[in-house]
Motif scaffolding. Structure first.
Motif, PDB file in Angstrom:
ATOM      1  N   GLY A 110       0.835  -1.195   0.000  1.00  0.00           N
ATOM      2  CA  GLY A 110       0.000   0.000   0.000  1.00  0.00           C
ATOM      3  C   GLY A 110       0.870   1.245   0.000  1.00  0.00           C
ATOM      4  O   GLY A 110       2.020   1.212   0.441  1.00  0.00           O
ATOM      5  N   VAL A 111       0.317   2.365  -0.505  1.00  0.00           N
ATOM      6  CA  VAL A 111       1.071   3.615  -0.577  1.00  0.00           C
ATOM      7  C   VAL A 111       0.229   4.751   0.012  1.00  0.00           C
ATOM      8  O   VAL A 111      -0.936   4.929  -0.362  1.00  0.00           O
ATOM      9  CB  VAL A 111       1.482   3.960  -2.023  1.00  0.00           C
ATOM     10  CG1 VAL A 111       2.282   5.253  -2.047  1.00  0.00           C
ATOM     11  CG2 VAL A 111       2.299   2.822  -2.635  1.00  0.00           C
ATOM     12  N   LYS A 125      -9.762   9.926 -10.070  1.00  0.00           N
ATOM     13  CA  LYS A 125      -9.239   8.924 -11.011  1.00  0.00           C
ATOM     14  C   LYS A 125      -8.444   7.847 -10.276  1.00  0.00           C
ATOM     15  O   LYS A 125      -8.365   6.714 -10.736  1.00  0.00           O
ATOM     16  CB  LYS A 125      -8.330   9.603 -12.049  1.00  0.00           C
ATOM     17  CG  LYS A 125      -9.058  10.466 -13.051  1.00  0.00           C
ATOM     18  CD  LYS A 125      -8.074  11.206 -13.945  1.00  0.00           C
ATOM     19  CE  LYS A 125      -7.189  10.253 -14.738  1.00  0.00           C
ATOM     20  NZ  LYS A 125      -6.288  11.006 -15.661  1.00  0.00           N
ATOM     21  N   TRP A 126      -7.864   8.235  -9.123  1.00  0.00           N
ATOM     22  CA  TRP A 126      -6.964   7.316  -8.415  1.00  0.00           C
ATOM     23  C   TRP A 126      -7.353   7.066  -6.958  1.00  0.00           C
ATOM     24  O   TRP A 126      -6.989   6.033  -6.395  1.00  0.00           O
ATOM     25  CB  TRP A 126      -5.535   7.872  -8.423  1.00  0.00           C
ATOM     26  CG  TRP A 126      -5.028   8.228  -9.774  1.00  0.00           C
ATOM     27  CD1 TRP A 126      -4.612   7.369 -10.759  1.00  0.00           C
ATOM     28  CD2 TRP A 126      -4.881   9.549 -10.318  1.00  0.00           C
ATOM     29  NE1 TRP A 126      -4.203   8.060 -11.868  1.00  0.00           N
ATOM     30  CE2 TRP A 126      -4.363   9.414 -11.635  1.00  0.00           C
ATOM     31  CE3 TRP A 126      -5.128  10.826  -9.838  1.00  0.00           C
ATOM     32  CZ2 TRP A 126      -4.089  10.511 -12.447  1.00  0.00           C
ATOM     33  CZ3 TRP A 126      -4.863  11.918 -10.647  1.00  0.00           C
ATOM     34  CH2 TRP A 126      -4.350  11.759 -11.931  1.00  0.00           C
ATOM     35  N   PHE A 127      -8.051   8.021  -6.358  1.00  0.00           N
ATOM     36  CA  PHE A 127      -8.314   7.945  -4.920  1.00  0.00           C
ATOM     37  C   PHE A 127      -9.810   7.927  -4.614  1.00  0.00           C
ATOM     38  O   PHE A 127     -10.593   8.570  -5.310  1.00  0.00           O
ATOM     39  CB  PHE A 127      -7.696   9.157  -4.198  1.00  0.00           C
ATOM     40  CG  PHE A 127      -6.211   9.250  -4.317  1.00  0.00           C
ATOM     41  CD1 PHE A 127      -5.373   8.568  -3.451  1.00  0.00           C
ATOM     42  CD2 PHE A 127      -5.636  10.044  -5.306  1.00  0.00           C
ATOM     43  CE1 PHE A 127      -3.994   8.666  -3.556  1.00  0.00           C
ATOM     44  CE2 PHE A 127      -4.257  10.147  -5.427  1.00  0.00           C
ATOM     45  CZ  PHE A 127      -3.434   9.456  -4.541  1.00  0.00           C
ATOM     46  N   PHE A 166       2.725   7.875 -12.270  1.00  0.00           N
ATOM     47  CA  PHE A 166       3.047   6.985 -11.150  1.00  0.00           C
ATOM     48  C   PHE A 166       1.761   6.421 -10.546  1.00  0.00           C
ATOM     49  O   PHE A 166       1.665   5.223 -10.260  1.00  0.00           O
ATOM     50  CB  PHE A 166       3.846   7.749 -10.104  1.00  0.00           C
ATOM     51  CG  PHE A 166       4.338   6.903  -8.959  1.00  0.00           C
ATOM     52  CD1 PHE A 166       5.223   5.862  -9.177  1.00  0.00           C
ATOM     53  CD2 PHE A 166       3.930   7.158  -7.665  1.00  0.00           C
ATOM     54  CE1 PHE A 166       5.695   5.080  -8.116  1.00  0.00           C
ATOM     55  CE2 PHE A 166       4.389   6.382  -6.600  1.00  0.00           C
ATOM     56  CZ  PHE A 166       5.270   5.351  -6.832  1.00  0.00           C
ATOM     57  N   LEU A 167       0.755   7.264 -10.391  1.00  0.00           N
ATOM     58  CA  LEU A 167      -0.535   6.813  -9.853  1.00  0.00           C
ATOM     59  C   LEU A 167      -1.215   5.841 -10.808  1.00  0.00           C
ATOM     60  O   LEU A 167      -1.848   4.870 -10.374  1.00  0.00           O
ATOM     61  CB  LEU A 167      -1.435   8.018  -9.574  1.00  0.00           C
ATOM     62  CG  LEU A 167      -0.998   8.918  -8.414  1.00  0.00           C
ATOM     63  CD1 LEU A 167      -1.837  10.197  -8.398  1.00  0.00           C
ATOM     64  CD2 LEU A 167      -1.111   8.181  -7.080  1.00  0.00           C
ATOM     65  N   ASP A 168      -1.099   6.101 -12.098  1.00  0.00           N
ATOM     66  CA  ASP A 168      -1.664   5.179 -13.098  1.00  0.00           C
ATOM     67  C   ASP A 168      -1.049   3.787 -12.943  1.00  0.00           C
ATOM     68  O   ASP A 168      -1.756   2.770 -13.024  1.00  0.00           O
ATOM     69  CB  ASP A 168      -1.385   5.696 -14.517  1.00  0.00           C
ATOM     70  CG  ASP A 168      -2.300   6.844 -14.934  1.00  0.00           C
ATOM     71  OD1 ASP A 168      -3.360   7.028 -14.294  1.00  0.00           O
ATOM     72  OD2 ASP A 168      -1.944   7.554 -15.889  1.00  0.00           O
ATOM     73  N   LYS A 169       0.272   3.744 -12.735  1.00  0.00           N
ATOM     74  CA  LYS A 169       0.974   2.472 -12.625  1.00  0.00           C
ATOM     75  C   LYS A 169       0.567   1.737 -11.349  1.00  0.00           C
ATOM     76  O   LYS A 169       0.361   0.513 -11.364  1.00  0.00           O
ATOM     77  CB  LYS A 169       2.486   2.714 -12.640  1.00  0.00           C
ATOM     78  CG  LYS A 169       3.317   1.437 -12.619  1.00  0.00           C
ATOM     79  CD  LYS A 169       3.058   0.558 -13.841  1.00  0.00           C
ATOM     80  CE  LYS A 169       3.962  -0.661 -13.823  1.00  0.00           C
ATOM     81  NZ  LYS A 169       3.616  -1.621 -14.893  1.00  0.00           N
ATOM     82  N   LEU A 170       0.428   2.474 -10.243  1.00  0.00           N
ATOM     83  CA  LEU A 170      -0.023   1.856  -8.994  1.00  0.00           C
ATOM     84  C   LEU A 170      -1.419   1.263  -9.165  1.00  0.00           C
ATOM     85  O   LEU A 170      -1.709   0.155  -8.708  1.00  0.00           O
ATOM     86  CB  LEU A 170      -0.028   2.888  -7.860  1.00  0.00           C
ATOM     87  CG  LEU A 170       1.332   3.356  -7.349  1.00  0.00           C
ATOM     88  CD1 LEU A 170       1.165   4.525  -6.379  1.00  0.00           C
ATOM     89  CD2 LEU A 170       2.086   2.220  -6.661  1.00  0.00           C
ATOM     90  N   LYS A 171      -2.280   1.999  -9.837  1.00  0.00           N
ATOM     91  CA  LYS A 171      -3.646   1.527 -10.085  1.00  0.00           C
ATOM     92  C   LYS A 171      -3.630   0.292 -10.974  1.00  0.00           C
ATOM     93  O   LYS A 171      -4.353  -0.697 -10.716  1.00  0.00           O
ATOM     94  CB  LYS A 171      -4.469   2.644 -10.729  1.00  0.00           C
ATOM     95  CG  LYS A 171      -5.936   2.299 -10.941  1.00  0.00           C
ATOM     96  CD  LYS A 171      -6.687   3.503 -11.496  1.00  0.00           C
ATOM     97  CE  LYS A 171      -8.169   3.171 -11.689  1.00  0.00           C
ATOM     98  NZ  LYS A 171      -8.914   4.358 -12.211  1.00  0.00           N
ATOM     99  N   PRO A 219      -3.220  -0.540  -3.465  1.00  0.00           N
ATOM    100  CA  PRO A 219      -4.119   0.461  -2.892  1.00  0.00           C
ATOM    101  C   PRO A 219      -3.373   1.705  -2.406  1.00  0.00           C
ATOM    102  O   PRO A 219      -2.246   1.602  -1.913  1.00  0.00           O
ATOM    103  CB  PRO A 219      -4.790  -0.279  -1.743  1.00  0.00           C
ATOM    104  CG  PRO A 219      -3.872  -1.387  -1.388  1.00  0.00           C
ATOM    105  CD  PRO A 219      -3.186  -1.775  -2.657  1.00  0.00           C
ATOM    106  N   VAL A 220      -4.014   2.850  -2.565  1.00  0.00           N
ATOM    107  CA  VAL A 220      -3.400   4.132  -2.188  1.00  0.00           C
ATOM    108  C   VAL A 220      -4.428   5.001  -1.471  1.00  0.00           C
ATOM    109  O   VAL A 220      -5.637   4.838  -1.649  1.00  0.00           O
ATOM    110  CB  VAL A 220      -2.889   4.894  -3.432  1.00  0.00           C
ATOM    111  CG1 VAL A 220      -1.824   4.094  -4.164  1.00  0.00           C
ATOM    112  CG2 VAL A 220      -4.042   5.241  -4.385  1.00  0.00           C
TER     113      VAL A 220
END
Length: 223
Positions: free
Chosen positions: A5-6, A132-134, A99-104, A109-110
């Motif tokens: 997780g991040v 989009k990410w959170f 970076f967020l796209d890659k984590l997703k 989970p972030v």
């Protein structure tokens, strides 16, 4: 070990608004307490802090949650107006969307752990497309229910919100108070973003895994 997780601090980490924050606090406090605040005070009490702890320090008295919310919102309204007037500053840090796209994409989970109030969180989600990410319902923000940084509560709560043990989480931070909070929480990795403090200052702090200037300098493989 594999990070599961991040957790992201927001101001100074995802959004490089430190100079704007400092400017707003200087103007706001000069009007309220009739004195200038020093650079040392800014780094020690403001960056990484929440409105209640900042106000308590500079007014030299305790504030109730209600008092802090009312006075803090006066300052935050000034801040949001200035954000909308500064298009060059008011954008996500270079490399962060990718970076967020890659984590997703990798299913990691972030969430965000910020000393900002809910009014600012809603503002960021509206204008920076953070949805989009959170999940806004998993963001931890200042609401008076827990101790602020440097206490570990905010990161412990954030990890719980994404159902990941804090010892399996990486934390991205820029401020001394936030770095100390992540250390006290026993986060697996702490990545320092050199927006408010110089690289060599951050590199000298024990417990930091990496120091980056923006998110082009780190990849998901580093986790």
């Amino acid at each position: 070990m594999k990070i599961k997780g991040v957790l992201f601090d927001f101001n100074g980490t995802m959004l490089f608004d430190s100079e704007l924050q400092e400017d707003v606090w200087r103007k706001f406090l000069k009007n309220k307490i009739n004195r200038e605040i020093s650079n040392e005070e800014i780094h020690k009490y403001i960056h990484g802090g929440n409105n209640k702890t900042v106000l308590s320090h500079f007014f030299n008295r305790d504030f109730s949650n209600e008092e802090a919310e009312k006075l803090g919102e006066e300052k935050e309204s000034m801040y949001r107006d200035m954000c909308l007037k500064d298009e060059k500053m008011f954008k996500l840090v270079k490399g962060l969307p990718e970076f967020l796209d890659k984590l997703k994409e990798d299913g990691i989970p972030v969430t965000i752990a910020t000393g900002a109030p809910l009014s600012n969180v809603k503002f960021y989600f509206e204008y920076l497309d953070l949805g989009k990410w959170f999940d806004i319902n998993k963001v931890v923000y200042t609401d008076g229910s827990f101790k602020g940084k440097p206490e570990p509560d905010i990161f412990l709560k954030a990890a719980k919100n994404i159902d990941v043990d804090i010892e399996d989480c990486a934390v991205y931070e820029d401020a001394i108070l936030g770095i100390e909070a992540a250390k006290r929480a026993n986060a697996a990795k702490i990545i320092a973003v050199s927006s408010t403090l110089e690289n060599n200052k951050l590199s000298s702090i024990d417990g930091i895994s990496y120091v980056i200037k923006d998110f082009t300098e780190i990849s998901i493989d580093n986790l």
